[in-house]
Design a protein around this motif. Structure first.
Motif, PDB file in Angstrom:
ATOM      1  N   GLN A  26       0.853  -1.209   0.000  1.00 42.55           N
ATOM      2  CA  GLN A  26       0.000   0.000   0.000  1.00 42.55           C
ATOM      3  C   GLN A  26       0.878   1.246   0.000  1.00 42.55           C
ATOM      4  O   GLN A  26       0.621   2.217  -0.721  1.00 42.55           O
ATOM      5  CB  GLN A  26      -0.880  -0.030   1.257  1.00 42.55           C
ATOM      6  CG  GLN A  26      -2.004   0.974   1.246  1.00 42.55           C
ATOM      7  CD  GLN A  26      -3.205   0.475   0.448  1.00 42.55           C
ATOM      8  OE1 GLN A  26      -3.380  -0.728   0.277  1.00 42.55           O
ATOM      9  NE2 GLN A  26      -3.991   1.386  -0.051  1.00 42.55           N
ATOM     10  N   GLU A  30       1.176   4.194  -2.755  1.00 43.68           N
ATOM     11  CA  GLU A  30       1.002   5.623  -2.436  1.00 43.68           C
ATOM     12  C   GLU A  30       2.195   6.419  -2.959  1.00 43.68           C
ATOM     13  O   GLU A  30       2.039   7.477  -3.569  1.00 43.68           O
ATOM     14  CB  GLU A  30       0.848   5.807  -0.925  1.00 43.68           C
ATOM     15  CG  GLU A  30       0.364   7.190  -0.503  1.00 43.68           C
ATOM     16  CD  GLU A  30      -1.095   7.460  -0.842  1.00 43.68           C
ATOM     17  OE1 GLU A  30      -1.854   6.484  -1.074  1.00 43.68           O
ATOM     18  OE2 GLU A  30      -1.453   8.651  -0.911  1.00 43.68           O
ATOM     19  N   ASN A  62      -2.929  -3.785  -9.998  1.00 42.36           N
ATOM     20  CA  ASN A  62      -2.327  -2.733  -9.172  1.00 42.36           C
ATOM     21  C   ASN A  62      -1.917  -1.498  -9.967  1.00 42.36           C
ATOM     22  O   ASN A  62      -1.725  -0.422  -9.392  1.00 42.36           O
ATOM     23  CB  ASN A  62      -1.119  -3.299  -8.416  1.00 42.36           C
ATOM     24  CG  ASN A  62      -1.555  -4.081  -7.191  1.00 42.36           C
ATOM     25  OD1 ASN A  62      -2.552  -3.741  -6.555  1.00 42.36           O
ATOM     26  ND2 ASN A  62      -0.839  -5.148  -6.892  1.00 42.36           N
ATOM     27  N   ASP A  95      -4.336  -4.214  -2.468  1.00 42.53           N
ATOM     28  CA  ASP A  95      -3.836  -2.824  -2.393  1.00 42.53           C
ATOM     29  C   ASP A  95      -4.654  -1.914  -3.301  1.00 42.53           C
ATOM     30  O   ASP A  95      -4.979  -0.782  -2.954  1.00 42.53           O
ATOM     31  CB  ASP A  95      -2.347  -2.775  -2.784  1.00 42.53           C
ATOM     32  CG  ASP A  95      -1.461  -3.463  -1.749  1.00 42.53           C
ATOM     33  OD1 ASP A  95      -0.312  -3.808  -2.105  1.00 42.53           O
ATOM     34  OD2 ASP A  95      -1.928  -3.660  -0.608  1.00 42.53           O
ATOM     35  N   GLY A  98      -8.075  -1.316  -1.748  1.00 37.01           N
ATOM     36  CA  GLY A  98      -8.009  -0.337  -0.642  1.00 37.01           C
ATOM     37  C   GLY A  98      -8.092   1.077  -1.169  1.00 37.01           C
ATOM     38  O   GLY A  98      -8.796   1.931  -0.628  1.00 37.01           O
ATOM     39  N   ASN A  99      -7.440   1.300  -2.304  1.00 36.03           N
ATOM     40  CA  ASN A  99      -7.462   2.662  -2.869  1.00 36.03           C
ATOM     41  C   ASN A  99      -8.738   2.933  -3.646  1.00 36.03           C
ATOM     42  O   ASN A  99      -9.166   4.080  -3.749  1.00 36.03           O
ATOM     43  CB  ASN A  99      -6.214   2.890  -3.730  1.00 36.03           C
ATOM     44  CG  ASN A  99      -5.007   3.195  -2.850  1.00 36.03           C
ATOM     45  OD1 ASN A  99      -4.988   4.225  -2.166  1.00 36.03           O
ATOM     46  ND2 ASN A  99      -4.045   2.295  -2.837  1.00 36.03           N
TER      47      ASN A  99
END
Ligand SMILES: NC(=O)C1=CN([C@@H]2O[C@H](COP(=O)(O)OP(=O)(O)OC[C@H]3O[C@@H](n4cnc5c(N)ncnc54)[C@H](O)[C@@H]3O)[C@@H](O)[C@H]2O)[C@H](O)CC1
Ligand code: K
Length: 225
Positions: A26, A30, A62, A95, A98-99
């Motif tokens: 993660q 970012e 991703n 990941d 999550g975003n």
């Protein structure tokens, strides 16, 4: 330009960094997203002007996750963002999911109608496929990339990691790809950025450091058993 790193080496490096406990996937995502936004504003300082509109095309992996980070960061800097997911949210890797969930602005689902390109935005960000491109792009996604290749020069185009459709190892186009004004990759260029169709499709290539260098140690192969 620093030497290149293969896709397999990049994945191994990312894995070593995460397994060391020093960084999470993660956090890498970012940092990648921040690097893309920084390179965009360095390339086009006027991006912060009023009423700038961006479309972020996010794929099923991703690379799409990086796109969600970029969408969130651009929205925080005042751009009007349309985020389009070309895939199934339920199948996003953790990941990226999550975003996806962290993105407060609405996320459109891709369909061939493509209402998000009319009127044309100021900038399109290609976060559809990165180093995980596994086969030629076909169908509506290929048609989208082709139509984006035929848009007027005024449209600014950015690729996250690599233009979707460009093979990161060979620099060949698998199906279709959108030539980009700016490509932001991570850690080191991949061979496909610099050979074959890579230079023509990447445009200005920026290599962002996402903190993997300490893990870039040559791997001592275990002694032959
Ligand atoms: N390496 C790093 O340090 C970091 C990488 N980041 C970003 O992650 C992507 C790589 O993500 P990955 O999920 O492995 O692959 P992609 O997102 O490129 O896509 C895989 C996804 O797409 C499907 N797929 C592949 N080819 C096709 C096709 N022709 N048609 C349809 N679907 C296709 C495949 O099945 C998968 O589902 C990397 O590029 C970076 O952007 C981290 O975020 C930052 C650090
Ligand atoms: K991409």
């Amino acid at each position: 330009m620093s030497e290149t790193i293969t896709v397999a080496e990049m994945r191994a490096l990312e894995r070593r960094a995460i397994e060391s406990g020093a960084v999470t996937g993660q956090e890498l995502m970012e940092r990648a997203g921040r690097g893309v936004v920084a390179a965009m504003f360095t390339t086009w300082p006027d991006l912060g002007d009023a009423e700038r509109r961006a479309v972020v095309l996010c794929g099923p992996g991703n690379n799409g996750g990086d796109g969600f980070v970029v969408a969130r960061l651009l929205a925080a800097r005042g751009l009007k963002i349309t985020t389009v997911l070309c895939g199934d949210p339920a199948r996003l890797p953790p990941d990226a999911r999550g975003n996806y969930d962290a993105l407060s602005t609405k996320i459109s689902r891709f369909d061939a109608a493509r209402p998000f390109l009319d009127p044309l935005p100021d900038i399109v960000i290609d976060a559809v496929f990165g180093i995980g491109l596994a086969r030629p792009i076909e169908g509506p996604l290929a048609a989208l990339l082709k139509s984006l290749s035929d848009t007027p020069q005024t449209l600014r185009t950015v690729a996250i990691d690599i233009p979707s459709g460009l093979d990161a190892e060979t620099g060949q186009i698998l199906g279709h790809a959108m030539p980009c004004d700016l490509t932001v990759t991570f850690h080191q260029p991949k061979p496909g950025h610099l050979i074959g169709e890579g230079p023509a499709y990447c445009g200005k290539l920026v290599v962002e450091d996402i903190g993997l260098h300490p893990f870039n140690v040559p791997q001592i192969c275990p002694p032959e058993a």
